[in-house]
Design a protein around this motif. Structure first.
Motif, mmCIF file in Angstrom:
data_model
loop_
_atom_site.group_PDB
_atom_site.id
_atom_site.type_symbol
_atom_site.label_atom_id
_atom_site.label_comp_id
_atom_site.label_asym_id
_atom_site.label_seq_id
_atom_site.Cartn_x
_atom_site.Cartn_y
_atom_site.Cartn_z
ATOM 1 N N ALA A 133 0.826 -1.211 0.000
ATOM 2 C CA ALA A 133 0.000 0.000 0.000
ATOM 3 C C ALA A 133 0.860 1.262 0.000
ATOM 4 O O ALA A 133 0.356 2.355 -0.288
ATOM 5 N N LEU A 134 2.142 1.127 0.307
ATOM 6 C CA LEU A 134 3.024 2.290 0.421
ATOM 7 C C LEU A 134 3.870 2.545 -0.815
ATOM 8 O O LEU A 134 4.393 3.648 -0.973
ATOM 9 N N VAL A 135 4.057 1.525 -1.642
ATOM 10 C CA VAL A 135 4.972 1.651 -2.778
ATOM 11 C C VAL A 135 4.327 1.126 -4.060
ATOM 12 O O VAL A 135 3.355 0.376 -4.015
ATOM 13 N N ASP A 136 4.902 1.526 -5.180
ATOM 14 C CA ASP A 136 4.447 1.017 -6.475
ATOM 15 C C ASP A 136 5.120 -0.305 -6.807
ATOM 16 O O ASP A 136 4.532 -1.160 -7.449
ATOM 17 N N ARG A 137 6.371 -0.424 -6.382
ATOM 18 C CA ARG A 137 7.131 -1.661 -6.585
ATOM 19 C C ARG A 137 7.810 -2.010 -5.264
ATOM 20 O O ARG A 137 8.451 -1.161 -4.651
ATOM 21 N N LEU A 138 7.640 -3.255 -4.861
ATOM 22 C CA LEU A 138 8.304 -3.730 -3.650
ATOM 23 C C LEU A 138 9.325 -4.778 -4.057
ATOM 24 O O LEU A 138 8.990 -5.762 -4.716
ATOM 25 N N VAL A 139 10.558 -4.537 -3.684
ATOM 26 C CA VAL A 139 11.628 -5.494 -3.933
ATOM 27 C C VAL A 139 11.868 -6.242 -2.622
ATOM 28 O O VAL A 139 12.099 -5.626 -1.583
ATOM 29 N N ILE A 140 11.761 -7.548 -2.691
ATOM 30 C CA ILE A 140 12.056 -8.379 -1.534
ATOM 31 C C ILE A 140 13.520 -8.778 -1.654
ATOM 32 O O ILE A 140 13.898 -9.536 -2.549
ATOM 33 N N GLY A 141 14.340 -8.233 -0.785
ATOM 34 C CA GLY A 141 15.770 -8.518 -0.804
ATOM 35 C C GLY A 141 16.059 -9.742 0.046
ATOM 36 O O GLY A 141 15.898 -9.701 1.270
ATOM 37 N N VAL A 142 16.442 -10.823 -0.589
ATOM 38 C CA VAL A 142 16.751 -12.066 0.126
ATOM 39 C C VAL A 142 18.259 -12.088 0.383
ATOM 40 O O VAL A 142 19.053 -12.213 -0.547
ATOM 41 N N ALA A 143 18.614 -11.951 1.651
ATOM 42 C CA ALA A 143 20.015 -11.827 2.039
ATOM 43 C C ALA A 143 20.706 -13.183 2.121
ATOM 44 O O ALA A 143 20.116 -14.163 2.579
ATOM 45 N N VAL A 144 21.951 -13.208 1.700
ATOM 46 C CA VAL A 144 22.764 -14.414 1.810
ATOM 47 C C VAL A 144 22.956 -14.748 3.289
ATOM 48 O O VAL A 144 22.645 -15.844 3.729
ATOM 49 N N ASN A 145 23.462 -13.838 4.075
ATOM 50 C CA ASN A 145 23.621 -13.927 5.535
ATOM 51 C C ASN A 145 24.122 -15.283 6.034
ATOM 52 O O ASN A 145 23.422 -16.018 6.714
ATOM 53 N N LYS A 146 25.372 -15.585 5.722
ATOM 54 C CA LYS A 146 25.985 -16.852 6.135
ATOM 55 C C LYS A 146 26.117 -16.974 7.646
ATOM 56 O O LYS A 146 26.192 -18.079 8.180
ATOM 57 N N ASP A 147 26.131 -15.843 8.358
ATOM 58 C CA ASP A 147 26.237 -15.880 9.820
ATOM 59 C C ASP A 147 25.056 -16.593 10.464
ATOM 60 O O ASP A 147 25.185 -17.170 11.538
ATOM 61 N N LYS A 148 23.897 -16.556 9.813
ATOM 62 C CA LYS A 148 22.709 -17.214 10.365
ATOM 63 C C LYS A 148 22.653 -18.699 10.017
ATOM 64 O O LYS A 148 21.779 -19.403 10.494
ATOM 65 N N ARG A 149 23.552 -19.157 9.174
ATOM 66 C CA ARG A 149 23.574 -20.564 8.742
ATOM 67 C C ARG A 149 22.175 -21.042 8.358
ATOM 68 O O ARG A 149 21.557 -21.845 9.071
ATOM 69 N N PRO A 150 21.654 -20.536 7.258
ATOM 70 C CA PRO A 150 20.274 -20.855 6.872
ATOM 71 C C PRO A 150 20.053 -22.340 6.575
ATOM 72 O O PRO A 150 20.959 -23.043 6.128
ATOM 73 N N LEU A 151 18.839 -22.772 6.847
ATOM 74 C CA LEU A 151 18.424 -24.141 6.565
ATOM 75 C C LEU A 151 18.261 -24.340 5.062
ATOM 76 O O LEU A 151 18.613 -25.376 4.520
ATOM 77 N N PHE A 152 17.724 -23.318 4.391
ATOM 78 C CA PHE A 152 17.514 -23.366 2.942
ATOM 79 C C PHE A 152 18.593 -22.529 2.268
ATOM 80 O O PHE A 152 18.949 -21.455 2.770
ATOM 81 N N ASP A 153 19.100 -23.014 1.138
ATOM 82 C CA ASP A 153 20.114 -22.229 0.440
ATOM 83 C C ASP A 153 19.452 -21.030 -0.246
ATOM 84 O O ASP A 153 18.226 -20.905 -0.282
ATOM 85 N N LEU A 154 20.261 -20.139 -0.771
ATOM 86 C CA LEU A 154 19.764 -18.886 -1.344
ATOM 87 C C LEU A 154 18.755 -19.124 -2.462
ATOM 88 O O LEU A 154 17.684 -18.500 -2.477
ATOM 89 N N ASP A 155 19.075 -20.014 -3.384
ATOM 90 C CA ASP A 155 18.156 -20.277 -4.500
ATOM 91 C C ASP A 155 16.813 -20.815 -4.015
ATOM 92 O O ASP A 155 15.762 -20.453 -4.544
ATOM 93 N N GLU A 156 16.840 -21.658 -2.998
ATOM 94 C CA GLU A 156 15.592 -22.199 -2.450
ATOM 95 C C GLU A 156 14.771 -21.100 -1.786
ATOM 96 O O GLU A 156 13.540 -21.047 -1.941
ATOM 97 N N ARG A 157 15.432 -20.215 -1.054
ATOM 98 C CA ARG A 157 14.716 -19.128 -0.390
ATOM 99 C C ARG A 157 14.148 -18.147 -1.399
ATOM 100 O O ARG A 157 13.015 -17.677 -1.253
#
Length: 163
Positions: free
Chosen positions: A26-50
């Motif tokens: 409701a606030l923007v015309d285009r919303l970009v969802i930035g999916v961070a690599v963030n290796k410090d969090k040791r993600p369960l899903f890899d970047l491509d999966e997220r």
């Protein structure tokens, strides 16, 4: 065109994230969802999966709101990512006071690097305030029901990953 950036790790994307995304539209015309690599969090899903998970979950939101949502992986500074995508505003979701303290520091640093990019804080919906990806993963890992915190598709992916 008003472009906003909503960054996060999204490991996995939760209904709390979805709530912020829907309201940010409701606030923007285009919303970009930035999916961070963030290796410090040791993600369960890899970047491509997220990225794929977020893209799938956002398709119905874009259709429902009539807005444009793009998913953009990034591994640089948040302020650089905002510049890369042309965002004039960074959207951050807040759940509790502890979130604010961290975010307050981030805003100060980001403004020092580029004062032209604003940050907007959105409080999570009261029903979604306790949801955190970290806790959703822990609940699922210990055999709890996460269906109130994620969509059915995300729940299925999460349970398959934890088998």
């Amino acid at each position: 065109m008003r472009i906003g950036l909503y960054p996060g790790t999204f490991d996995p994307i939760t209904l709390g994230h979805v709530d912020i995304i829907e309201r940010a539209m409701a606030l923007v015309d285009r919303l970009v969802i930035g999916v961070a690599v963030n290796k410090d969090k040791r993600p369960l899903f890899d970047l491509d999966e997220r990225v794929a998970m977020v893209t799938r979950e956002c398709a119905s939101i874009a259709e429902k709101t009539g807005g444009e949502i793009l998913v953009h992986p990034f591994d640089n500074l948040l302020i650089h990512c905002a510049r890369d995508v042309g965002a004039g505003v960074i959207i951050r979701g807040l759940r509790a006071v502890a979130d604010f303290e961290y975010e307050f520091q981030m805003v100060g640093m980001n403004r020092a690097m580029d004062a032209s990019i604003e940050t907007v804080f959105m409080m999570a919906d009261a029903q979604r305030q306790a949801i955190a990806s970290r806790l959703v993963k822990e609940i699922a890992r210990l055999g709890g029901d996460v269906s109130r915190f994620v969509t059915d598709d995300v729940r299925t992916e999460l349970l398959e990953r934890l088998r």
